[in-house]
Design an enzyme around this catalytic site. Structure first.
Site, PDB file in Angstrom:
ATOM      1  N   ARG A  26     -42.722   0.335   2.024  1.00  0.00           N
ATOM      2  CA  ARG A  26     -41.599   0.639   1.141  1.00  0.00           C
ATOM      3  C   ARG A  26     -41.662  -0.194  -0.131  1.00  0.00           C
ATOM      4  O   ARG A  26     -41.249   0.254  -1.188  1.00  0.00           O
ATOM      5  CB  ARG A  26     -40.281   0.358   1.848  1.00  0.00           C
ATOM      6  CG  ARG A  26     -39.958   1.329   2.941  1.00  0.00           C
ATOM      7  CD  ARG A  26     -38.692   0.923   3.615  1.00  0.00           C
ATOM      8  NE  ARG A  26     -38.887  -0.402   4.197  1.00  0.00           N
ATOM      9  CZ  ARG A  26     -38.316  -0.843   5.292  1.00  0.00           C
ATOM     10  NH1 ARG A  26     -37.457  -0.100   5.913  1.00  0.00           N
ATOM     11  NH2 ARG A  26     -38.571  -2.038   5.768  1.00  0.00           N
ATOM     12  N   SER A  82     -33.975   1.507   9.237  1.00  0.00           N
ATOM     13  CA  SER A  82     -33.082   1.688  10.382  1.00  0.00           C
ATOM     14  C   SER A  82     -31.916   0.715  10.308  1.00  0.00           C
ATOM     15  O   SER A  82     -30.785   1.058  10.672  1.00  0.00           O
ATOM     16  CB  SER A  82     -33.859   1.493  11.687  1.00  0.00           C
ATOM     17  OG  SER A  82     -34.841   2.492  11.831  1.00  0.00           O
ATOM     18  N   HIS A 100     -38.902   7.745   7.978  1.00  0.00           N
ATOM     19  CA  HIS A 100     -39.883   7.833   9.066  1.00  0.00           C
ATOM     20  C   HIS A 100     -40.383   9.269   9.207  1.00  0.00           C
ATOM     21  O   HIS A 100     -41.587   9.514   9.333  1.00  0.00           O
ATOM     22  CB  HIS A 100     -39.261   7.417  10.412  1.00  0.00           C
ATOM     23  CG  HIS A 100     -38.875   5.990  10.521  1.00  0.00           C
ATOM     24  ND1 HIS A 100     -37.643   5.609  11.009  1.00  0.00           N
ATOM     25  CD2 HIS A 100     -39.545   4.844  10.249  1.00  0.00           C
ATOM     26  CE1 HIS A 100     -37.575   4.285  11.026  1.00  0.00           C
ATOM     27  NE2 HIS A 100     -38.714   3.799  10.566  1.00  0.00           N
ATOM     28  N   LYS A 154     -37.301  -8.074  17.165  1.00  0.00           N
ATOM     29  CA  LYS A 154     -36.096  -7.261  17.360  1.00  0.00           C
ATOM     30  C   LYS A 154     -35.930  -7.012  18.860  1.00  0.00           C
ATOM     31  O   LYS A 154     -36.196  -5.916  19.345  1.00  0.00           O
ATOM     32  CB  LYS A 154     -36.232  -5.922  16.626  1.00  0.00           C
ATOM     33  CG  LYS A 154     -36.470  -6.040  15.136  1.00  0.00           C
ATOM     34  CD  LYS A 154     -36.704  -4.664  14.533  1.00  0.00           C
ATOM     35  CE  LYS A 154     -37.143  -4.755  13.101  1.00  0.00           C
ATOM     36  NZ  LYS A 154     -37.447  -3.446  12.533  1.00  0.00           N
TER      37      LYS A 154
END
Length: 167
Positions: free
Chosen positions: A94, A132, A20, A44
């Site tokens: 990614r 994360s 990040h 989430k």
């Protein structure tokens, strides 16, 4: 006429990783102002850190970047960008698997806010594996987080993981 270009880099950042931070630094070079926005994510619902704790952690690692501000929001991203006069959303990619979902979200945001563009930045090769979720998993096993999260917040991540195990 000079136009100030404002971009928003949204995410859950639970916690902020070196991947990040790499994207934040690269994006800050491209815009007059970058807002790193901790967004609530319906997928989430709860996190390791509260949204305000995430904001505080990010502020600690970006304080040397004068054009970067950190905020949190529960608004729709398109509405948040409109309210903050941001014309660009920055999303990191990614892997190819990120692309489909992010393009769909970009099209939705554009439908909701026709002046909003989305800029995709590929992650740096050394961070393509990093998320994360991976950080939380490694921390739960007591792994060294030096290569994964900014050193300024390693203690907080480890403490949160330990406190979670003590409950």
């Amino acid at each position: 006429m000079y136009c100030v270009k404002v971009a928003v880099y949204p995410g859950s950042f639970d916690p902020v990783t070196l991947g990040h931070l790499n994207l934040i630094k690269r994006t800050a070079l491209c815009f007059d102002r970058l807002i790193v926005c901790v967004m609530s994510n319906a997928e989430k619902p709860s996190g390791l850190f509260t949204p305000q704790e995430r904001v505080d952690l990010i502020r600690r690692v970006v304080y040397k970047l004068p054009n970067v501000v950190v905020d949190a929001s529960t608004d729709l991203l398109a509405d948040y960008c409109r309210a903050h006069k941001a014309s660009v959303v920055v999303k990191g990619l990614r892997a190819v698997s990120d692309y489909e979902k992010e393009v769909q979200m970009a099209m939705i945001n554009r439908k909701l806010n026709p002046r909003l563009e989305t800029m995709f930045l590929p992650s740096s090769a050394k961070y393509t594996y990093l998320s994360s979720s991976v950080v939380k998993e490694m921390a739960s096993y007591g792994a060294d987080l030096t290569d994964f999260v900014p050193r300024e917040i390693i203690d907080e991540v480890n403490q949160k993981i330990r406190n979670g195990r003590d409950l």
